[in-house]
Design a protein around this motif. Structure first.
Motif, PDB file in Angstrom:
ATOM      1  N   ASP A 148       0.773  -1.072   0.000  1.00 19.13           N
ATOM      2  CA  ASP A 148      -0.124   0.148  -0.119  1.00 19.13           C
ATOM      3  C   ASP A 148       0.867   1.143  -0.014  1.00 19.13           C
ATOM      4  O   ASP A 148       0.291   2.303  -0.459  1.00 19.13           O
ATOM      5  CB  ASP A 148      -0.916   0.165   1.239  1.00 19.13           C
ATOM      6  CG  ASP A 148      -2.127  -0.816   1.133  1.00 19.13           C
ATOM      7  OD1 ASP A 148      -2.525  -1.380   0.008  1.00 19.13           O
ATOM      8  OD2 ASP A 148      -2.590  -1.443   2.193  1.00 19.13           O
ATOM      9  N   ASP A 182      -6.563  -5.604  -8.525  1.00 17.07           N
ATOM     10  CA  ASP A 182      -5.606  -5.798  -7.102  1.00 17.07           C
ATOM     11  C   ASP A 182      -6.300  -4.774  -5.904  1.00 17.07           C
ATOM     12  O   ASP A 182      -7.016  -3.873  -6.290  1.00 17.07           O
ATOM     13  CB  ASP A 182      -4.247  -5.069  -7.592  1.00 17.07           C
ATOM     14  CG  ASP A 182      -3.134  -5.648  -6.559  1.00 17.07           C
ATOM     15  OD1 ASP A 182      -2.692  -6.794  -6.745  1.00 17.07           O
ATOM     16  OD2 ASP A 182      -2.972  -4.941  -5.641  1.00 17.07           O
ATOM     17  N   PRO A 183      -6.157  -5.097  -4.953  1.00 16.48           N
ATOM     18  CA  PRO A 183      -6.805  -4.483  -3.754  1.00 16.48           C
ATOM     19  C   PRO A 183      -5.842  -3.359  -3.146  1.00 16.48           C
ATOM     20  O   PRO A 183      -6.291  -2.403  -2.575  1.00 16.48           O
ATOM     21  CB  PRO A 183      -6.619  -5.716  -2.473  1.00 16.48           C
ATOM     22  CG  PRO A 183      -5.535  -6.436  -2.805  1.00 16.48           C
ATOM     23  CD  PRO A 183      -5.592  -6.486  -4.461  1.00 16.48           C
ATOM     24  N   PRO A 228      -4.079   0.015  -3.727  1.00 13.28           N
ATOM     25  CA  PRO A 228      -4.450   1.468  -4.539  1.00 13.28           C
ATOM     26  C   PRO A 228      -2.923   1.948  -5.342  1.00 13.28           C
ATOM     27  O   PRO A 228      -2.795   2.362  -6.449  1.00 13.28           O
ATOM     28  CB  PRO A 228      -4.852   2.580  -3.863  1.00 13.28           C
ATOM     29  CG  PRO A 228      -5.593   1.807  -2.651  1.00 13.28           C
ATOM     30  CD  PRO A 228      -4.799   0.510  -2.430  1.00 13.28           C
ATOM     31  N   LEU A 287      -1.797  -0.028  -8.184  1.00 17.40           N
ATOM     32  CA  LEU A 287      -2.747   0.046  -9.563  1.00 17.40           C
ATOM     33  C   LEU A 287      -2.338   1.337 -10.150  1.00 17.40           C
ATOM     34  O   LEU A 287      -2.259   1.664 -11.038  1.00 17.40           O
ATOM     35  CB  LEU A 287      -4.136   0.337  -8.985  1.00 17.40           C
ATOM     36  CG  LEU A 287      -4.573  -1.426  -8.583  1.00 17.40           C
ATOM     37  CD1 LEU A 287      -6.272  -1.107  -8.221  1.00 17.40           C
ATOM     38  CD2 LEU A 287      -4.802  -2.035 -10.097  1.00 17.40           C
ATOM     39  N   TRP A 315      -8.455  -1.350 -15.307  1.00 18.88           N
ATOM     40  CA  TRP A 315      -7.859  -1.448 -13.849  1.00 18.88           C
ATOM     41  C   TRP A 315      -9.163  -1.412 -12.840  1.00 18.88           C
ATOM     42  O   TRP A 315      -9.636  -0.240 -12.951  1.00 18.88           O
ATOM     43  CB  TRP A 315      -6.740  -0.408 -13.525  1.00 18.88           C
ATOM     44  CG  TRP A 315      -5.787  -0.450 -14.671  1.00 18.88           C
ATOM     45  CD1 TRP A 315      -5.469   0.371 -15.583  1.00 18.88           C
ATOM     46  CD2 TRP A 315      -4.777  -1.589 -14.717  1.00 18.88           C
ATOM     47  NE1 TRP A 315      -4.520   0.002 -16.223  1.00 18.88           N
ATOM     48  CE2 TRP A 315      -3.841  -1.093 -15.827  1.00 18.88           C
ATOM     49  CE3 TRP A 315      -4.395  -2.738 -14.103  1.00 18.88           C
ATOM     50  CZ2 TRP A 315      -2.752  -1.975 -16.211  1.00 18.88           C
ATOM     51  CZ3 TRP A 315      -3.540  -3.631 -14.472  1.00 18.88           C
ATOM     52  CH2 TRP A 315      -2.581  -3.306 -15.532  1.00 18.88           C
ATOM     53  N   GLN A 374     -10.012  -1.948  -8.284  1.00 18.98           N
ATOM     54  CA  GLN A 374      -9.433  -2.106  -7.059  1.00 18.98           C
ATOM     55  C   GLN A 374     -10.380  -3.087  -6.460  1.00 18.98           C
ATOM     56  O   GLN A 374     -11.454  -2.559  -6.513  1.00 18.98           O
ATOM     57  CB  GLN A 374      -9.222  -0.771  -6.404  1.00 18.98           C
ATOM     58  CG  GLN A 374      -8.773  -1.141  -5.056  1.00 18.98           C
ATOM     59  CD  GLN A 374      -8.890   0.273  -4.046  1.00 18.98           C
ATOM     60  OE1 GLN A 374      -8.744   1.217  -4.669  1.00 18.98           O
ATOM     61  NE2 GLN A 374      -8.621   0.248  -2.857  1.00 18.98           N
TER      62      GLN A 374
END
Length: 241
Positions: A4, A62-63, A65, A68, A82, A84
């Motif tokens: 993250d 993808d979780p 941010p 991404l 894309w 999240q």
């Protein structure tokens, strides 16, 4: 690691470059004529963007941010959708191929693993393919995941890092204690959890989700997986009936 933090996301590709694993996933997409592809746990999109092509629709999920953000801004990022999130974001019947690369399957822990497989099964069209890799617990890879404090230059400056790993618990979950010190004095300590599952367990889990394992390989060149500590990698190719 969650990635993250934008600084960790910025150095991800250095530690996880394009290579034989990505070549394998691209071959699977070509061989099966996949038109709609989901890259679940796509990270920075280093593989995802290379799956695009004429007549293909590719979605990266993808979780994180920060990951991404890297994906959207990389060359070819404008050719991918894309999202999240997790497998819950995949629409039913929307995919010919779902890819989970880079041990993504091992990051999905406990009951969420079965939920993910069920969501993937619902997303696949008839004869759709799920392909992913996981580490063979018989090889006990975690025993080599301990590093004293070291330093290196990265795109975000000098990084000092160390790694200490706990052995697996009764569910096969290994905890990696990751220590990062940045040039500005920031210290980031994170625990990364990976769940080791046996070949038999994964085959059983896939079947319970309504898919069938067609092949398990021991490397990226389609050598068959026979089991034992001498084959540290398991690459699963499963199909929806």
């Amino acid at each position: 690691m969650s990635y993250d933090d934008p600084r960790l996301a910025a150095i991800y590709d250095i530690d996880n470059p394009d290579g034989p694993d990505h070549d394998f996933f691209r071959r699977v997409a070509d061989e099966h004529g996949a038109a709609d592809i989901i890259d679940l746990g796509c990270g920075t999109g280093i593989l995802t963007v290379t799956l695009t092509g004429l007549g293909r629709a590719v979605t990266g999920i993808d979780p994180a941010p920060a990951m991404l953000d890297q994906a959207r801004n990389r060359p070819g990022g404008d050719k991918v959708t894309w999202v999240q999130g997790t497998s819950e974001q995949i629409a039913p019947g929307s995919a010919d191929l779902v890819v989970m690369s880079g041990n993504v399957a091992m990051h999905i822990l406990h009951e969420q693993w079965q939920t993910t497989l069920e969501n993937i099964a619902k997303s696949l069209r008839p004869a759709g393919i799920l392909v992913f890799d996981s580490r063979n617990p018989e090889s006990r890879a975690w025993q080599n995941w301990n590093d004293e404090l070291g330093e290196r230059d990265t795109p975000v400056g000098r990084l000092r890092e160390s790694l200490a790993t706990d052995p697996p618990d009764e569910d096969g979950v290994v905890v990696m204690h990751c220590h990062n010190e940045f040039d500005d004095g920031t210290v980031l300590d994170e625990d990364q959890r990976l769940q080791f599952r046996s070949h038999a367990q994964i085959v059983q889990d896939i079947a319970a989700a309504g898919l069938a394992v067609e092949e398990t390989y021991s490397d990226w060149y389609k050598q068959p997986f026979r089991g034992g500590p001498g084959q540290p990698l398991m690459v699963f190719l499963a199909k929806r009936p």
